[in-house]
Motif scaffolding. Structure first.
Motif, PDB file in Angstrom:
ATOM      1  N   TYR A  56       0.833  -1.205   0.000  1.00 15.05           N
ATOM      2  CA  TYR A  56       0.000   0.000   0.000  1.00 15.05           C
ATOM      3  C   TYR A  56       0.869   1.256   0.000  1.00 15.05           C
ATOM      4  N   PHE A  57       0.515   2.193  -0.877  1.00 10.02           N
ATOM      5  CA  PHE A  57       1.284   3.436  -1.002  1.00 10.02           C
ATOM      6  C   PHE A  57       1.328   4.238   0.295  1.00 10.02           C
ATOM      7  N   ARG A  58       0.226   4.280   1.022  1.00  9.38           N
ATOM      8  CA  ARG A  58       0.141   5.137   2.203  1.00  9.38           C
ATOM      9  C   ARG A  58       0.477   4.431   3.504  1.00  9.38           C
ATOM     10  N   ALA A  59       0.914   3.187   3.419  1.00 13.97           N
ATOM     11  CA  ALA A  59       1.274   2.441   4.631  1.00 13.97           C
ATOM     12  C   ALA A  59       2.562   2.997   5.211  1.00 13.97           C
ATOM     13  N   PRO A  60       2.628   3.079   6.539  1.00 15.86           N
ATOM     14  CA  PRO A  60       3.870   3.558   7.150  1.00 15.86           C
ATOM     15  C   PRO A  60       4.997   2.535   6.945  1.00 15.86           C
ATOM     16  N   VAL A  61       6.204   3.035   6.807  1.00 17.18           N
ATOM     17  CA  VAL A  61       7.369   2.171   6.608  1.00 17.18           C
ATOM     18  C   VAL A  61       8.133   2.110   7.919  1.00 17.18           C
ATOM     19  N   SER A  62       8.355   0.892   8.410  1.00 20.38           N
ATOM     20  CA  SER A  62       9.043   0.734   9.695  1.00 20.38           C
ATOM     21  C   SER A  62      10.525   1.080   9.562  1.00 20.38           C
ATOM     22  N   GLU A  63      11.122   1.404  10.697  1.00 21.75           N
ATOM     23  CA  GLU A  63      12.542   1.741  10.710  1.00 21.75           C
ATOM     24  C   GLU A  63      13.382   0.517  10.327  1.00 21.75           C
ATOM     25  N   ARG A  64      12.931  -0.662  10.756  1.00 18.73           N
ATOM     26  CA  ARG A  64      13.641  -1.905  10.404  1.00 18.73           C
ATOM     27  C   ARG A  64      13.612  -2.130   8.889  1.00 18.73           C
ATOM     28  N   CYS A  65      12.461  -1.867   8.285  1.00 14.02           N
ATOM     29  CA  CYS A  65      12.339  -2.003   6.833  1.00 14.02           C
ATOM     30  C   CYS A  65      13.305  -1.052   6.133  1.00 14.02           C
ATOM     31  N   CYS A  66      13.375   0.167   6.602  1.00 18.48           N
ATOM     32  CA  CYS A  66      14.269   1.159   5.984  1.00 18.48           C
ATOM     33  C   CYS A  66      15.728   0.741   6.095  1.00 18.48           C
ATOM     34  N   THR A  67      16.101   0.171   7.237  1.00 19.72           N
ATOM     35  CA  THR A  67      17.475  -0.290   7.425  1.00 19.72           C
ATOM     36  C   THR A  67      17.808  -1.407   6.450  1.00 19.72           C
ATOM     37  N   ILE A  68      16.895  -2.367   6.326  1.00 23.14           N
ATOM     38  CA  ILE A  68      17.104  -3.490   5.398  1.00 23.14           C
ATOM     39  C   ILE A  68      17.148  -2.984   3.961  1.00 23.14           C
ATOM     40  N   MET A  69      16.230  -2.090   3.620  1.00 28.04           N
ATOM     41  CA  MET A  69      16.145  -1.568   2.249  1.00 28.04           C
ATOM     42  C   MET A  69      17.409  -0.803   1.874  1.00 28.04           C
ATOM     43  N   GLU A  70      17.962  -0.079   2.820  1.00 30.70           N
ATOM     44  CA  GLU A  70      19.191   0.679   2.542  1.00 30.70           C
ATOM     45  C   GLU A  70      20.343  -0.266   2.181  1.00 30.70           C
ATOM     46  N   LYS A  71      20.402  -1.418   2.846  1.00 27.26           N
ATOM     47  CA  LYS A  71      21.435  -2.403   2.528  1.00 27.26           C
ATOM     48  C   LYS A  71      21.198  -3.020   1.149  1.00 27.26           C
ATOM     49  N   LYS A  72      19.932  -3.298   0.819  1.00 29.41           N
ATOM     50  CA  LYS A  72      19.606  -3.933  -0.459  1.00 29.41           C
ATOM     51  C   LYS A  72      19.833  -2.991  -1.638  1.00 29.41           C
ATOM     52  N   LEU A  73      19.793  -1.700  -1.415  1.00 34.11           N
ATOM     53  CA  LEU A  73      19.972  -0.729  -2.504  1.00 34.11           C
ATOM     54  C   LEU A  73      21.398  -0.713  -3.047  1.00 34.11           C
ATOM     55  N   SER A  74      22.322  -1.347  -2.333  1.00 34.66           N
ATOM     56  CA  SER A  74      23.696  -1.393  -2.851  1.00 34.66           C
ATOM     57  C   SER A  74      23.783  -2.256  -4.110  1.00 34.66           C
ATOM     58  N   ASN A  75      22.760  -3.103  -4.334  1.00 29.51           N
ATOM     59  CA  ASN A  75      22.713  -3.944  -5.531  1.00 29.51           C
ATOM     60  C   ASN A  75      21.306  -3.862  -6.137  1.00 29.51           C
ATOM     61  N   PRO A  76      21.034  -2.859  -6.977  1.00 33.46           N
ATOM     62  CA  PRO A  76      19.686  -2.677  -7.523  1.00 33.46           C
ATOM     63  C   PRO A  76      19.178  -3.871  -8.338  1.00 33.46           C
ATOM     64  N   SER A  77      20.077  -4.581  -9.011  1.00 29.32           N
ATOM     65  CA  SER A  77      19.651  -5.754  -9.797  1.00 29.32           C
ATOM     66  C   SER A  77      19.119  -6.846  -8.885  1.00 29.32           C
ATOM     67  N   CYS A  78      19.740  -7.020  -7.738  1.00 30.64           N
ATOM     68  CA  CYS A  78      19.276  -8.007  -6.770  1.00 30.64           C
ATOM     69  C   CYS A  78      17.910  -7.587  -6.224  1.00 30.64           C
ATOM     70  N   LEU A  79      17.759  -6.315  -5.929  1.00 34.80           N
ATOM     71  CA  LEU A  79      16.475  -5.828  -5.417  1.00 34.80           C
ATOM     72  C   LEU A  79      15.371  -6.035  -6.444  1.00 34.80           C
ATOM     73  N   CYS A  80      15.658  -5.803  -7.705  1.00 37.73           N
ATOM     74  CA  CYS A  80      14.674  -6.056  -8.766  1.00 37.73           C
ATOM     75  C   CYS A  80      14.274  -7.527  -8.797  1.00 37.73           C
ATOM     76  N   ALA A  81      15.260  -8.400  -8.694  1.00 37.92           N
ATOM     77  CA  ALA A  81      14.984  -9.835  -8.709  1.00 37.92           C
ATOM     78  C   ALA A  81      14.133 -10.232  -7.508  1.00 37.92           C
ATOM     79  N   ILE A  82      14.398  -9.627  -6.365  1.00 38.75           N
ATOM     80  CA  ILE A  82      13.625  -9.920  -5.161  1.00 38.75           C
ATOM     81  C   ILE A  82      12.178  -9.469  -5.340  1.00 38.75           C
ATOM     82  N   LEU A  83      11.989  -8.282  -5.889  1.00 39.40           N
ATOM     83  CA  LEU A  83      10.634  -7.752  -6.075  1.00 39.40           C
ATOM     84  C   LEU A  83       9.827  -8.568  -7.080  1.00 39.40           C
TER      85      LEU A  83
END
Length: 135
Positions: A56-83
């Motif tokens: 959901y677009f308007r759902a709040p994003v947890s701090e834990r999610c942001c921490t994990i996402m920041e690590k995953k952004l170091s490899n955008p191709s991997c993040l695409c594959a995960i999504l």
């Protein structure tokens, strides 16, 4: 006699580019995929704290999610594959919503203009363009 040779060369080129495209996208999955030695499905499970925010677009994003996402952004191709993984699909993740999470987390360094997938399409369009130019 030159015309058939010309078309034969074009055909060989298109076939070889198509094979190269398939090997580049699918052939490496037997060795190392976009996430290196890590299994994409297991990597998708690590993003479990982001599941609700990825639906959901308007759902709040947890701090834990942001921490994990920041690590995953170091490899955008991997993040695409995960999504685009089966795990994400089964969890109800909407990729068009999930890609907004880094911005919603206020992550300063995020890939701009990175597109998920499409290697085969690019090769196919290039081959068609060359055929048009040669005819």
């Amino acid at each position: 006699m030159e015309t058939p040779v010309k078309y034969m060369c074009i055909l060989v080129f298109v076939v070889s580019m198509t094979i190269a495209g398939f090997n580049g996208v699918y052939g490496t999955s037997n060795y190392y995929g976009p996430c290196g030695k890590h299994d994409i499905e297991k990597e998708a499970q690590k993003l479990a704290p982001c599941t609700y925010a990825a639906k959901y677009f308007r759902a709040p994003v947890s701090e834990r999610c942001c921490t994990i996402m920041e690590k995953k952004l170091s490899n955008p191709s991997c993040l695409c594959a995960i999504l685009q993984s089966r795990t994400a699909y089964n969890a109800g993740v909407r990729p068009e919503v999930a890609v907004t999470i880094p911005k919603r987390c206020n992550i300063a360094v995020r890939p701009v203009g990175h597109k998920c997938g499409g290697t085969f399409c690019i090769i196919f369009i290039a081959a068609v363009f060359i055929i048009i130019l040669l005819t």
